[in-house]
Design an enzyme around this catalytic site. Structure first.
Site, PDB file in Angstrom:
ATOM      1  N   GLY A  34       0.844  -1.195   0.000  1.00 13.32           N
ATOM      2  CA  GLY A  34       0.000   0.000   0.000  1.00 13.32           C
ATOM      3  C   GLY A  34       0.873   1.236   0.000  1.00 13.32           C
ATOM      4  CD  GLN A  91       3.283   5.730   2.992  1.00 13.16           C
ATOM      5  OE1 GLN A  91       2.349   5.187   2.410  1.00 13.16           O
ATOM      6  NE2 GLN A  91       4.248   5.038   3.576  1.00 13.16           N
ATOM      7  CB  CYS A 143       5.061   2.032   7.703  1.00 16.81           C
ATOM      8  SG  CYS A 143       4.555   3.546   6.863  1.00 16.81           S
ATOM      9  CG  LEU A 144       6.579   1.034   1.694  1.00 13.64           C
ATOM     10  CD1 LEU A 144       5.980   1.340   0.329  1.00 13.64           C
ATOM     11  CD2 LEU A 144       7.716   0.021   1.560  1.00 13.64           C
ATOM     12  CG  HIS A 155      -0.766   1.039   7.368  1.00 18.03           C
ATOM     13  ND1 HIS A 155       0.214   0.573   8.218  1.00 18.03           N
ATOM     14  CD2 HIS A 155      -0.112   1.850   6.479  1.00 18.03           C
ATOM     15  CE1 HIS A 155       1.383   1.101   7.882  1.00 18.03           C
ATOM     16  NE2 HIS A 155       1.222   1.862   6.828  1.00 18.03           N
ATOM     17  CD  GLU A 156      -1.551   2.360   2.823  1.00 14.20           C
ATOM     18  OE1 GLU A 156      -1.106   3.521   2.828  1.00 14.20           O
ATOM     19  OE2 GLU A 156      -0.824   1.350   2.932  1.00 14.20           O
ATOM     20  CG  HIS A 166       0.075   6.575   5.815  1.00 12.90           C
ATOM     21  ND1 HIS A 166       1.201   7.045   6.460  1.00 12.90           N
ATOM     22  CD2 HIS A 166       0.330   5.276   5.517  1.00 12.90           C
ATOM     23  CE1 HIS A 166       2.092   6.062   6.544  1.00 12.90           C
ATOM     24  NE2 HIS A 166       1.591   4.971   5.989  1.00 12.90           N
TER      25      HIS A 166
HETATM   26  O1  GNR Z   1       4.019  -2.668   2.672  1.00 17.09           O
HETATM   27  C1  GNR Z   1       3.316  -2.531   3.672  1.00 17.09           C
HETATM   28  N1  GNR Z   1       2.981  -3.636   4.394  1.00 17.09           N
HETATM   29  C2  GNR Z   1       2.042  -3.623   5.417  1.00 17.09           C
HETATM   30  C3  GNR Z   1       1.975  -4.721   6.244  1.00 17.09           C
HETATM   31  C4  GNR Z   1       1.039  -4.780   7.261  1.00 17.09           C
HETATM   32  C5  GNR Z   1       0.171  -3.730   7.440  1.00 17.09           C
HETATM   33  C6  GNR Z   1       0.227  -2.627   6.628  1.00 17.09           C
HETATM   34  C7  GNR Z   1       1.161  -2.559   5.606  1.00 17.09           C
HETATM   35  S1  GNR Z   1       1.211  -1.158   4.570  1.00 17.09           S
HETATM   36  C8  GNR Z   1       2.886  -1.178   4.089  1.00 17.09           C
HETATM   37  C9  GNR Z   1       3.150  -0.133   3.038  1.00 17.09           C
HETATM   38  C10 GNR Z   1       2.903   1.248   3.610  1.00 17.09           C
HETATM   39  O2  GNR Z   1       3.675   1.832   4.319  1.00 17.09           O
HETATM   40  N2  GNR Z   1       1.753   1.797   3.343  1.00 17.09           N
HETATM   41  O3  GNR Z   1       1.446   3.005   3.849  1.00 17.09           O
HETATM   42 NI    NI Z   2       2.560   3.075   5.726  1.00 17.34          NI
END
Ligand code: GNR
Ligand code: NI
Length: 173
Positions: A45, A50, A93-94, A135-136, A139
């Site tokens: 995601g 980001q 998270c990236l 999670h997104e 953000h």
């Molecule tokens: O790559 C991602 N893996 C992930 C694993 C578990 C829960 C959420 C994520 S999102 C993350 C990529 C990211 O930072 N998205 O904002």
């Molecule tokens: Ni993230």
């Protein structure tokens, strides 16, 4: 074109993103660039914030490496339902490279959004997709998964990320 991913700590990642008024070719170009950036990272995601763009835009693809790609584009995503039942996933998270933590969230959620072509859609999600969507959407509101941890765990992760940023900024002679 891939874009550079902002790394925590970065004050931009704490800002609230603005809704999109029109799905046009410029926005579709951004979504394609985000998808390319996410696949390259690689991640499942990516939110526009980001890559430094404070708009309510998200791309997701939870397909496995050996499966066909299945990109999802969410414009102005809104979670309309969160189950009382929860599930725990190890999240990454990236924007927080190398950091992972088990986070408890509603197991199921429903999402209202606008798709790649500007059409209103709804989606029911569970499992990893549900966690990733939450999670997104976090953000877009300046929230990171470490915000759910104790202050001690969060501070430890931020300390490591500050060191990581210094390491990658340092020119090795
Ligand atoms: O790559 C991602 N893996 C992930 C694993 C578990 C829960 C959420 C994520 S999102 C993350 C990529 C990211 O930072 N998205 O904002
Ligand atoms: Ni993230």
């Amino acid at each position: 074109m891939t874009k550079r991913i902002l790394l925590e700590p970065d004050p931009i990642l704490r800002k609230k993103c603005q809704p999109i008024e029109n799905v046009d070719d410029e926005l579709r170009k951004l979504m394609k660039d985000m998808l390319e950036t996410m696949y390259k990272a690689p991640g499942i995601g990516l939110a526009a914030i980001q890559v430094g763009i404070l708009k309510r835009v998200v791309v997701v693809d939870i397909s496995k490496d050996d499966q066909e790609k299945h990109p999802l584009f969410f414009v102005n995503p809104e979670i309309t339902y969160r189950s009382k039942e929860t599930s725990v996933y190890e999240e990454g998270c990236l924007s927080l490279p190398g950091q992972f933590a088990e986070i408890e969230r509603p197991a199921e959620c429903h999402l209202k959004y606008i798709d790649f072509n500007g059409k209103e859609k709804e989606l029911k999600a569970d499992g990893l997709l549900s966690t990733c969507i939450q999670h997104e959407v976090d953000h877009l509101n300046g929230v990171l998964f470490i915000d759910y941890l104790s202050k001690l765990k969060k501070d430890m992760i931020i300390k490591k990320l500050i060191k990581h940023k210094k390491d990658i900024e340092r020119v090795i002679v």
